[in-house]
Design an enzyme around this catalytic site. Sequence first.
Site: not given
Ligand code: PDD
Length: 287
Positions: A33, A151, A207, A183
Amino acid sequence: MSRVVYVNGDYLPEGEAKISIFDRGFLMADGVYEVTTVIDGKLIDFDGHFNRLERSLNELDIVNPMDREEWLDVHRQLAAQNAVEQGMIYLQVTRGAPGDRDFIFPDPETTTPTVVLFTQSNPALVDSPKAKKGIKVVTIDDIRWGRRDIKTVQLLYPSMGKMMAIKQGADDAWMVQDGAVTEGTSNNAYIIKDGRIVTRALSNDILHGITRAAVLRFAREAQMPVEERSFTVEEAKSADEAFVTSASTFVMPVVQIDGVTLGEGVPGPMALRLREIYIEESRKAAI
Ligand code: PDD
């Protein structure tokens, strides 16, 4: 008001959207996703999300069902049809729905990926009350799988982690492996000590956040020193500031870790400055 959602080529009212019970996303979390932010009706960092989607699909041997222009068009159409000014667009691609449940990947010639997109409006995204106060985090063991750089939709543990945090009166959890923070449950984690920003280096352990890449670039441009390395929970508790980044939170200050208050217990100046720069620059570059 009912949203318009996108399912396998069709724009439909959300109540009419259907996917198969045999879909491997549903049965096996066999899907990936992306979450792309919308500000002023425009997409933030679309290319970053598109490139990471391609990478995630590639790692799982799923053929990308659309090219960049097609993805961009669907994102724009959905934002427009649902009049999203501030919010996000969620996209999910799964390996599809073969007739039977089977651990073996189905033949891609006969089973095509399932594509679903929907929007979520959030008028408080930029002017976030939480960002003004900062959030509290607790630490939990990182017991996720070893390919966190992909992801995938396997979000049960991050979801449990968020609930563990809420039960303890906090807002979110930071995950810890061998004493070092990996994280947040849905964001990348940072500390600041003596003016230096520290965040874990990219690897399969985390991620590769699109917001992380942008924020580190803006920090370096603003002459804020950045160290990409692991940091321990102890180091985090003695930091001057901390924050998390994600598409849905931008730069969100952290004011407490496992009950230990950082600094004055209010969002720190560097985190707040980075939030400002990130929003300003991303707005300018939105498409
Ligand atoms: N989550 N680490 C994890 C485990 C994440 O699920 C996310 C993003 C990030 C940050 O990635 P980005 O900057 O590309 O959004 C880091 C999204 C926002 C979610 O699951 O809703």
